[in-house]
Structure formats: structure tokens, C-alpha cells
Write an enzyme that holds these catalytic residues in place. Structure first.
Site, short mmCIF file in Angstrom:
data_model
loop_
_atom_site.label_atom_id
_atom_site.label_comp_id
_atom_site.label_asym_id
_atom_site.label_seq_id
_atom_site.Cartn_x
_atom_site.Cartn_y
_atom_site.Cartn_z
CG ASP A 181 -2.01 1.03 1.17
OD1 ASP A 181 -1.99 1.86 0.23
OD2 ASP A 181 -2.88 1.01 2.05
CG HIS A 183 -1.83 5.00 3.26
ND1 HIS A 183 -2.08 6.13 4.00
CD2 HIS A 183 -2.69 4.05 3.71
CE1 HIS A 183 -3.05 5.87 4.88
NE2 HIS A 183 -3.44 4.62 4.71
CD GLU A 207 -4.94 -0.48 -0.77
OE1 GLU A 207 -5.63 0.23 -0.03
OE2 GLU A 207 -4.73 -1.70 -0.54
CD GLU A 233 -7.59 3.69 1.01
OE1 GLU A 233 -7.47 4.20 2.13
OE2 GLU A 233 -6.87 2.77 0.60
CG ASP A 256 -14.54 1.46 3.02
OD1 ASP A 256 -15.64 1.21 3.55
OD2 ASP A 256 -13.47 1.46 3.64
CG HIS A 283 -10.42 0.36 1.78
ND1 HIS A 283 -11.02 1.20 2.70
CD2 HIS A 283 -9.09 0.48 1.98
CE1 HIS A 283 -10.09 1.79 3.43
NE2 HIS A 283 -8.91 1.37 3.02
#
Length: 381
Positions: A181, A183, A207, A233, A256, A283
Site C-alpha cells: 500500500d 497509501h 495499492e 478507497e 469501501d 477496502h
């Protein structure tokens, strides 16, 4: 038909927002509207939702979804759609319980008997990752995810790339599959270098290689790597996902279910993704109700591939972990890297309502940390 009589919300540790709906005949459904760091805003949004839907027939889920989404004039975004997500999950839970079947049966029936899962290791600033991966193996997981980097400068030292690759190699050596990730912490000059350096280690996916407000740059990176790119997400509807599908920017969609319109909208996003040969991996670093909703969609979705679980994630607490508010925790047991399809009615979970109400007496005020670089400027968390 039963009508909606009440909608309650509960801010419970570690950072979750549960939604409870009840009909005029006493039936109850649960959902989760957790929006990390902005839960109070979602509670406020639910006030407007109450004014619109109390007294409506609870079984008309799609009509209620359209009403809440379209008739407030302003639509979309994380706050409004998180509120709608919690309500939508609760309405599906209510209907499944009324009919005595899991939600997946109402979505056309299951296409699989179990779902592959992964767990987090390493925390926000990844450390001791090999030991953490070994511990996850002992828990029954065969896949994990970790942050690829700490906070990173726009142009950072080559040593930062070397450290990220070394951590990935340490985890791969334990025998687990590893998702990485980024992020949204990494900007394009470093993202391209990190991706290239990690390619020989074959992570399961990468990700949020860049923030989702950079669709053109993500499409460019997608053309330069063979690694599967995952994102979603911070996308909240099928309209948000559309440009990423149309430009072949991502391989795995990660909506998500507590942010992207709940079961109803994520089911649509999944079907849309399938037409572009994109997989679904919802997610979910959140609570048990969000996870149960994910599993219900996953059970009935052909292009589902893997599910995130927050068991023991670094955001949780010893007395507020994934199973804390669940009265039937065996439903979420991990065996051989998978969780069996939830077969109980509705979302398939039994919530300890007394514990939820007790915990909500002291509402959480969770906030993510503020990071600054060595020059004092803000860094992405």
C-alpha cells in the site's frame, strides 16, 4: 409493509460508527457508516437522512437509496455517501433477517463457498514486518498487506527505495503473499522508481500508487508496469470509478462499503468493473458490520478476488478489536487463508447491542496523525 420507525448511530471505539434501524413492528437491522477521522460529520448527515426516510417502507431499499442520494441536491463525497452506506447496509440486514436468508441470496445467490482474506502488518511506519507476517501465518492467513513506505518526500533518497524493497523481501521470505500500500503518500517521481524496484519481488498488488485525484498520472504508471494496480478507497460512487476503468488504469477496484454507497452501490461498481475485466477487492480496515457487508457482496460477485480484514490492525485496541461487538465470532473464523460464506440471515452477524450501547456512552474522537518532513512541511499520512 413495515415502515422505518427509528435510525440510531453509535460512535464506538476504536474509530467506528454503527447504524441501527428499527421498523414499526420491532424488527432491527445493523450497518456501519465509519468514516475514519470524520465520524461526527457522518452523524450530522444521518440527521438529515432521518428526516427523509422515517415512515417509509423499509423494504424499498433502492427507492430509499435513490431518494437519499439524489434529493438532497448536493450529492456524493465521503460524508454523504458514508451516511447512506450505513443506512443501506442496515436495510439489507433488515430484509435478509425478515426473509430468513443471507443478503448474498438476495443478490442472486452465492458464486463461491469461501472468500480469500488478508490482514495488515507493520503499522503506519512499517517495522518488524517479517515477525508480523509469521504471526499472521499462525492465525490462518496466507496473504498480508503493509505500507510500502513511511512518509516520503517528493524527491527522496535512494536509500528510502532500498529500505522499502528490503522490507518487502523480508515478508516474501516468510512464504506469504504481500500486497503493498503506497497509501497516496508517494508522488510520481518516487512512485515510478518504487514500482520498478519492487517488480522483481512480485507483490500481490500495489495499492494507491498515487492519490486518486491524479488519474492521468496513474494511467501513465499503469502503462509502465506489469504489477497489478489497486485503488478505490477514496472513490465514492460508480461515477468516481468510471475514468479509471475507461483508461485501463487499475486492475483491482477497492470500493469501501462504508464510504461508497453501501451494498447497493458497490454491487453496481463490481458489475461495472467486470465489464472492464477489473477485479473487486473491497477496502475494509473497519469494523465487523462493514466486513460482513463486504463478505455478502463477495459471496455473490464473480470478479471478487480477496478481502481485507481488520483483525488486530494497528488502529484497533485490545478491548475494541474486530470481534469485540460480535456475539457469533466464529462466523468470521479464518481457515486456510479464507473465511466461509456467512450463512446467517441478513449480514450474518449477531451484534452485542448492550456492549455497543455501553461503549457509545464515551464516543470516540479518532484522528489520524499529522506528519511533517524534516523541512517542516506537511506529509501525506
Amino acid at each position: 409493509m413495515p415502515k422505518l420507525a427509528s435510525i440510531e448511530s453509535f460512535l464506538v471505539p476504536p474509530r467506528w460508527l454503527f447504524v441501527r434501524v428499527e421498523t414499526d413492528d420491532g424488527a432491527v437491522g445493523w450497518g456501519e457508516a465509519s468514516l475514519e477521522g470524520h465520524a461526527e460529520a457522518v452523524v450530522g448527515a444521518l440527521e438529515a437522512v432521518r428526516d427523509r426516510v422515517i415512515g417509509l417502507e423499509a423494504g424499498r431499499i433502492e427507492d430509499i437509496w435513490q431518494l437519499v442520494h439524489r434529493l438532497g441536491f448536493y450529492r456524493g463525497g465521503p460524508v454523504l455517501l458514508s451516511a447512506l452506506s450505513g443506512l443501506d447496509q442496515a436495510l439489507w440486514d433488515l430484509k435478509g433477517k425478515a426473509l430468513g436468508v443471507p443478503v448474498s441470496d438476495l443478490l442472486g445467490g452465492r458464486v463461491r463457498d469461501r472468500m480469500r482474506v488478508y490482514a495488515w502488518i507493520g503499522g503506519d511506519r512499517p517495522g518488524d514486518v517479517a515477525e508480523a507476517a509469521a504471526a499472521r501465518l499462525d492465525q490462518g492467513f496466507d496473504a498480508v498487506k503493509m505500507n510500502g513506505t513511511e512518509d516520503m518526500e517528493w524527491l527522496d533518497s535512494p536509500a528510502a527505495i532500498d529500505a522499502a524493497v528490503e522490507r518487502l523481501a523480508l515478508v516474501r521470505d516468510t512464504g506469504v503473499d504481500v500486497g503493498i500500500d503506497f497509501h497516496g503518500r508517494v508522488h510520481k517521481p518516487m512512485a515510478r522508481q518504487l514500482i520498478k524496484a519492487m517488480e522483481p519481488l512480485n507483490p500481490l498488488f500495489v495499492e494507491e500508487v498515487l492519490l486518486s485525484e491524479q488519474p492521468a498520472a496513474i494511467a501513465q504508471i499503469a502503462q509502465q508496469t506489469s504489477l497489478p494496480l489497486a485503488l478505490g478507497e477514496r472513490l465514492y460512487s460508480r461515477w468516481d470509478f468510471r475514468p479509471f476503468f475507461e483508461t485501463a488504469s487499475i486492475d483491482i477496484a477497492q470500493p469501501d462499503l462504508s464510504h461508497a454507497g453501501g451494498i447497493s452501490e458497490v454491487r453496481r461498481i463490481a458489475a461495472m468493473a467486470e465489464t472492464y475485466d477489473v477485479a473487486l477487492a473491497p477496502h475494509c480496515p473497519l469494523g465487523p458490520l462493514a466486513l460482513a457487508a463486504c463478505f455478502q457482496v463477495a459471496a455473490a460477485t464473480p470478479n471478487f478476488v480477496i478481502q481485507e480484514m481488520s483483525l488486530g490492525i494497528h488502529y484497533n485496541q485490545a478491548d475494541a478489536d474486530l470481534l469485540t461487538y460480535v456475539a457469533n465470532p466464529d462466523a468470521l473464523a479464518v481457515k486456510g487463508g479464507m473465511v466461509d460464506v456467512l450463512e446467517g440471515p441478513g449480514l450474518g452477524l449477531e451484534i452485542d447491542e448492550a456492549r455497543v450501547r455501553d461503549a457509545a456512552r464515551t464516543p470516540h474522537r479518532w484522528r489520524n496523525p499529522v506528519w511533517r518532513g524534516r523541512d517542516g512541511s506537511l506529509r501525506e499520512w
